[in-house]
Structure formats: structure tokens, C-alpha cells
Design a protein around this motif. Structure first.
Motif, PDB file in Angstrom:
ATOM      1  N   GLY A   1     -91.565  44.106-103.649  1.00 59.82           N
ATOM      2  CA  GLY A   1     -92.816  44.475-104.447  1.00 59.82           C
ATOM      3  C   GLY A   1     -93.916  43.384-104.405  1.00 59.82           C
ATOM      4  N   LYS A   2     -94.901  43.830-105.134  1.00 58.74           N
ATOM      5  CA  LYS A   2     -96.300  43.023-105.306  1.00 58.74           C
ATOM      6  C   LYS A   2     -95.780  41.561-105.591  1.00 58.74           C
ATOM      7  N   ALA A   3     -94.973  41.526-106.607  1.00 60.91           N
ATOM      8  CA  ALA A   3     -94.699  40.247-107.099  1.00 60.91           C
ATOM      9  C   ALA A   3     -94.088  39.138-106.145  1.00 60.91           C
ATOM     10  N   GLY A   4     -93.346  39.834-105.330  1.00 59.21           N
ATOM     11  CA  GLY A   4     -92.390  39.224-104.128  1.00 59.21           C
ATOM     12  C   GLY A   4     -93.424  39.132-102.927  1.00 59.21           C
ATOM     13  N   GLY A   5     -94.653  39.387-102.908  1.00 60.94           N
ATOM     14  CA  GLY A   5     -95.264  39.027-101.707  1.00 60.94           C
ATOM     15  C   GLY A   5     -95.108  40.000-100.596  1.00 60.94           C
ATOM     16  N   PHE A   6     -94.835  41.352-100.778  1.00 58.49           N
ATOM     17  CA  PHE A   6     -94.543  42.200 -99.967  1.00 58.49           C
ATOM     18  C   PHE A   6     -95.651  42.731 -99.123  1.00 58.49           C
ATOM     19  N   GLU A   7     -96.976  42.818 -99.896  1.00 56.20           N
ATOM     20  CA  GLU A   7     -98.005  43.319 -99.264  1.00 56.20           C
ATOM     21  C   GLU A   7     -98.610  42.410 -98.014  1.00 56.20           C
ATOM     22  N   GLU A   8     -98.403  40.943 -98.623  1.00 57.28           N
ATOM     23  CA  GLU A   8     -98.652  40.103 -97.560  1.00 57.28           C
ATOM     24  C   GLU A   8     -97.949  40.056 -96.550  1.00 57.28           C
ATOM     25  N   LYS A   9     -96.671  40.433 -96.569  1.00 57.52           N
ATOM     26  CA  LYS A   9     -96.053  40.525 -95.366  1.00 57.52           C
ATOM     27  C   LYS A   9     -96.098  41.634 -94.331  1.00 57.52           C
ATOM     28  N   VAL A  10     -96.437  42.762 -95.074  1.00 54.69           N
ATOM     29  CA  VAL A  10     -96.911  44.035 -94.229  1.00 54.69           C
ATOM     30  C   VAL A  10     -97.977  43.654 -93.423  1.00 54.69           C
ATOM     31  N   GLU A  11     -99.337  43.036 -94.265  1.00 56.76           N
ATOM     32  CA  GLU A  11    -100.274  42.798 -93.363  1.00 56.76           C
ATOM     33  C   GLU A  11    -100.317  41.709 -92.395  1.00 56.76           C
ATOM     34  N   ALA A  12     -99.419  40.704 -92.477  1.00 61.78           N
ATOM     35  CA  ALA A  12     -99.234  39.819 -91.703  1.00 61.78           C
ATOM     36  C   ALA A  12     -98.372  40.158 -90.133  1.00 61.78           C
ATOM     37  N   ALA A  13     -97.406  41.212 -90.572  1.00 62.31           N
ATOM     38  CA  ALA A  13     -96.721  41.922 -89.529  1.00 62.31           C
ATOM     39  C   ALA A  13     -97.581  42.634 -88.742  1.00 62.31           C
TER      40      ALA A  13
ATOM     41  N   LYS B   1     -93.075  33.412 -82.262  1.00 61.04           N
ATOM     42  CA  LYS B   1     -93.230  34.507 -81.413  1.00 61.04           C
ATOM     43  C   LYS B   1     -92.598  35.639 -81.760  1.00 61.04           C
ATOM     44  N   ALA B   2     -92.586  36.067 -83.090  1.00 59.03           N
ATOM     45  CA  ALA B   2     -91.291  36.985 -83.421  1.00 59.03           C
ATOM     46  C   ALA B   2     -91.960  38.400 -83.060  1.00 59.03           C
ATOM     47  N   ALA B   3     -91.172  39.294 -82.649  1.00 58.68           N
ATOM     48  CA  ALA B   3     -91.554  40.619 -82.286  1.00 58.68           C
ATOM     49  C   ALA B   3     -91.101  41.407 -83.733  1.00 58.68           C
ATOM     50  N   TYR B   4     -90.252  40.957 -84.554  1.00 66.15           N
ATOM     51  CA  TYR B   4     -89.615  41.594 -85.529  1.00 66.15           C
ATOM     52  C   TYR B   4     -89.521  40.568 -86.877  1.00 66.15           C
ATOM     53  N   PHE B   5     -89.794  41.157 -87.917  1.00 63.34           N
ATOM     54  CA  PHE B   5     -90.011  40.366 -89.189  1.00 63.34           C
ATOM     55  C   PHE B   5     -88.922  41.286 -90.261  1.00 63.34           C
ATOM     56  N   VAL B   6     -88.120  40.467 -90.690  1.00 58.65           N
ATOM     57  CA  VAL B   6     -87.175  41.089 -91.332  1.00 58.65           C
ATOM     58  C   VAL B   6     -87.313  40.750 -92.916  1.00 58.65           C
ATOM     59  N   THR B   7     -87.467  41.410 -94.054  1.00 59.66           N
ATOM     60  CA  THR B   7     -87.623  40.942 -95.356  1.00 59.66           C
ATOM     61  C   THR B   7     -87.163  42.169 -96.146  1.00 59.66           C
ATOM     62  N   LYS B   8     -86.936  41.727 -97.667  1.00 61.27           N
ATOM     63  CA  LYS B   8     -86.634  42.731 -98.406  1.00 61.27           C
ATOM     64  C   LYS B   8     -87.741  43.494 -99.203  1.00 61.27           C
ATOM     65  N   GLU B   9     -87.506  44.597 -99.462  1.00 63.75           N
ATOM     66  CA  GLU B   9     -88.655  45.401-100.429  1.00 63.75           C
ATOM     67  C   GLU B   9     -88.815  44.900-101.821  1.00 63.75           C
TER      68      GLU B   9
ATOM     69  N   ALA C   1     -86.229  36.826 -93.256  1.00 68.41           N
ATOM     70  CA  ALA C   1     -86.822  36.362 -94.605  1.00 68.41           C
ATOM     71  C   ALA C   1     -86.023  37.033 -95.876  1.00 68.41           C
ATOM     72  N   THR C   2     -84.844  37.241 -95.404  1.00 71.01           N
ATOM     73  CA  THR C   2     -83.843  37.938 -96.552  1.00 71.01           C
ATOM     74  C   THR C   2     -82.860  37.104 -97.182  1.00 71.01           C
ATOM     75  N   GLY C   3     -83.244  35.766 -97.113  1.00 67.10           N
ATOM     76  CA  GLY C   3     -82.288  34.751 -97.950  1.00 67.10           C
ATOM     77  C   GLY C   3     -81.128  34.293 -97.096  1.00 67.10           C
TER      78      GLY C   3
ATOM     79  N   LEU D   1     -91.977  45.268 -88.729  1.00 66.61           N
ATOM     80  CA  LEU D   1     -91.436  44.863 -90.113  1.00 66.61           C
ATOM     81  C   LEU D   1     -90.494  45.689 -90.407  1.00 66.61           C
ATOM     82  N   VAL D   2     -89.299  44.917 -90.296  1.00 66.29           N
ATOM     83  CA  VAL D   2     -87.840  45.683 -90.840  1.00 66.29           C
ATOM     84  C   VAL D   2     -87.585  45.419 -92.218  1.00 66.29           C
ATOM     85  N   VAL D   3     -87.743  46.424 -93.087  1.00 68.21           N
ATOM     86  CA  VAL D   3     -87.551  46.088 -94.658  1.00 68.21           C
ATOM     87  C   VAL D   3     -86.199  46.686 -95.132  1.00 68.21           C
TER      88      VAL D   3
END
Length: 267
Positions: free
Chosen positions: A219-231, A209-217, A146-148, A238-240
Motif C-alpha cells: 500500500g501507499k504507506a509501505g512505499g508501493f507506488e514508488e516500487k511500481v514507478e522504479a520497476a 541489474k535486476a530483471a525482477y523486483f519482488v515485493t509485497k502489496e 524486498a519481501t523480508g 514487478l512480482v507482487v
């Protein structure tokens, strides 16, 4: 909106939640404002606002400089994405060059707050997408990206990436076309506009069936907390991609600057 030399407008480079919030603030206070967005989707989010003129499409540094000079802009607010480093540099440089002719062009960088980094072993922090790819090359298991689409090509270096990797990109034609060109298609491609709720992130992690979830840091406005919780709920690592260090002002501080600027122009 025509140029008013006695009451110059401000210019906001948006494209983020913060940029939209600032545009709404300017509109609510009847402050003349140009808002630059890169896509039609960005335009659709603010086109209902009054007292603003929307500029759609990316501008290079020279175009920015010309626009600032031609419209006698004296306050430029950079509320672009934290990872859009080149755009930020272009805006800052355009302001510096326009200042030669206009004498006074104030540049303000609006940034979202940094989150405290977790010490959880299930969260891996890297400095770039390339560094994340190097880490993932040494792993096994499916990967939700999820890094674009801009740096999606780097993930093709991962062995069996067509089978292991699933990409979530913006629902724009260029993003989808680039993803398909690289081999991300069918059930391995999700075209969606975020930020996303925890349950949707979790659903995608479980579906792939993801063992890894890649995202950018992001912040709150970008839904980062929701990604941490889901992972965490999915048992995925979670690879940040860490945000670049930068200084700037909060949304609230920039709103005050806009208010003060408008007051000065109306004296």
C-alpha cells in the motif's frame, strides 16, 4: 505509567506507519496509551511521545491476554503489518479470552487502504512468496527481493540463487544474520529501513541489474507506488505478493474511536 482503574488506558499494537500515527494522535490528545512494538527501532520512532508507555518485544497470545487483564484494557487497536496474519489472530484471540474476565474488551483492526491493481503486463501478482518463487524458477535474470527475511529461505529453491538473487532486508541483527546464513551476503545483501523513495529503489535495481523486483502489496504507506514507478523506469518485472483480504477501519476512523473512548472514560 501505573494502572488507573478509573481511567483505563488503550492498547495499540503498532509496527506500521498507521500504528505510529495513532500513537501520535493519542499523545497529542493526552490519552493514556500503551503501545506495543516488536523492535528497538520501532521504539525509537515513538519514544519521544508523552502520555504513552512503550512495550518492546513480541508477545504471544497468552502474554497479550495477561497484559490486557492486568491493566484493565478495554480498547485494543491492532495496527500491525498487513502480512502479520499470525500476530493479528493472536491479538484477536487474546481480546476474546480477556473479555470473559473483563466483560468488555473492544478489538479494532486498523488497515491501510487497498490500491487498485494495475493491468500492466510488467506486474505479476501472486498469492504467496512460494507462488512467486515458483514463477521465478521459470525465468532468467537477476532478482531483487524486498519481501523480508522471514521467508527468504524459500528463494534458495531458485537455481543459482546465490548469483541471481539480491535481498533487501531490515537493518536488524536477526534479519542480517538469517540472510547471511542462507547465503545472501556481500553485494547480494542490503540492510535498510524503508519505506524507500523511487530514486533509491531505481538505484538498487540498476546496481543489481535486476530483471525482477519482488515485493509485497504494502500500500501507499509501505512505499508501493514508488516500487511500481522504479520497476517501470528500470524495465524490471514487478512480482507482487498480494495482501490478504481483511476488513477493518481506516486511521481516521480509529482516531475518532480513540477520541470517543477517551470522552466516555472522562465523563
Amino acid at each position: 505509567m501505573e494502572t488507573d482503574r478509573m481511567n483505563p488506558a488503550i492498547l495499540i499494537f503498532a509496527g506500521t506507519t498507521e500504528g505510529r500515527t495513532l500513537a501520535e494522535y493519542a499523545s497529542a490528545h493526552s490519552i493514556r496509551c500503551f503501545v506495543s512494538v516488536a523492535t528497538d527501532y520501532g521504539k525509537s520512532l515513538i519514544e519521544h511521545l508523552e502520555d504513552i508507555t512503550i512495550l518492546t518485544g513480541r508477545m504471544d497470545e497468552k502474554e497479550m491476554e495477561h497484559f490486557i487483564e492486568e491493566n484493565d484494557i478495554r480498547l485494543v487497536i491492532d495496527a500491525t503489518h498487513p502480512f502479520a496474519r499470525e500476530v493479528t489472530e493472536n491479538i484477536r484471540s487474546a481480546c476474546e479470552k480477556a473479555r470473559i474476565r473483563l466483560e468488555e474488551v473492544r478489538y479494532v483492526r486498523c488497515i491501510r487502504p487497498f490500491e487498485n491493481r494495475s493491468s500492466d503486463e510488467q506486474i505479476i501478482y501472486t498469492e504467496s512468496v512460494q507462488e512467486a518463487v515458483e514463477y521465478l524458477k521459470k525465468t532468467t535474470g537477476n532478482i531483487l527481493i524486498a519481501t523480508g527475511s522471514k521467508e527468504l529461505h524459500l528463494y534458495t529453491e531458485i537455481e543459482n540463487y546465490r548469483e541471481r538473487c539480491f535481498a533487501r532486508v531490515l537493518s536488524t541483527e536477526p534479519a542480517v544474520k538469517e540472510s547471511v546464513r542462507l547465503g545472501f551476503e556481500g553485494s547480494h545483501l542490503f540492510a535498510m529501513q524503508g519505506p524507500f523513495a523511487q530514486d533509491l529503489n531505481l538505484a538498487l535495481l540498476r546496481q543489481t541489474k535486476a530483471a525482477y523486483f519482488v515485493t509485497k502489496e504494502t500500500g501507499k504507506a509501505g512505499g508501493f507506488e514508488e516500487k511500481v514507478e522504479a520497476a517501470e523506469m528500470a524495465g524490471a518485472v514487478l512480482v507482487v505478493i498480494g495482501r490478504p483480504d481483511e476488513t477493518g477501519e481506516s486511521v481516521e476512523a480509529v482516531e475518532e474511536m480513540i477520541k470517543e473512548y477517551a470522552g466516555e472514560q472522562n465523563r
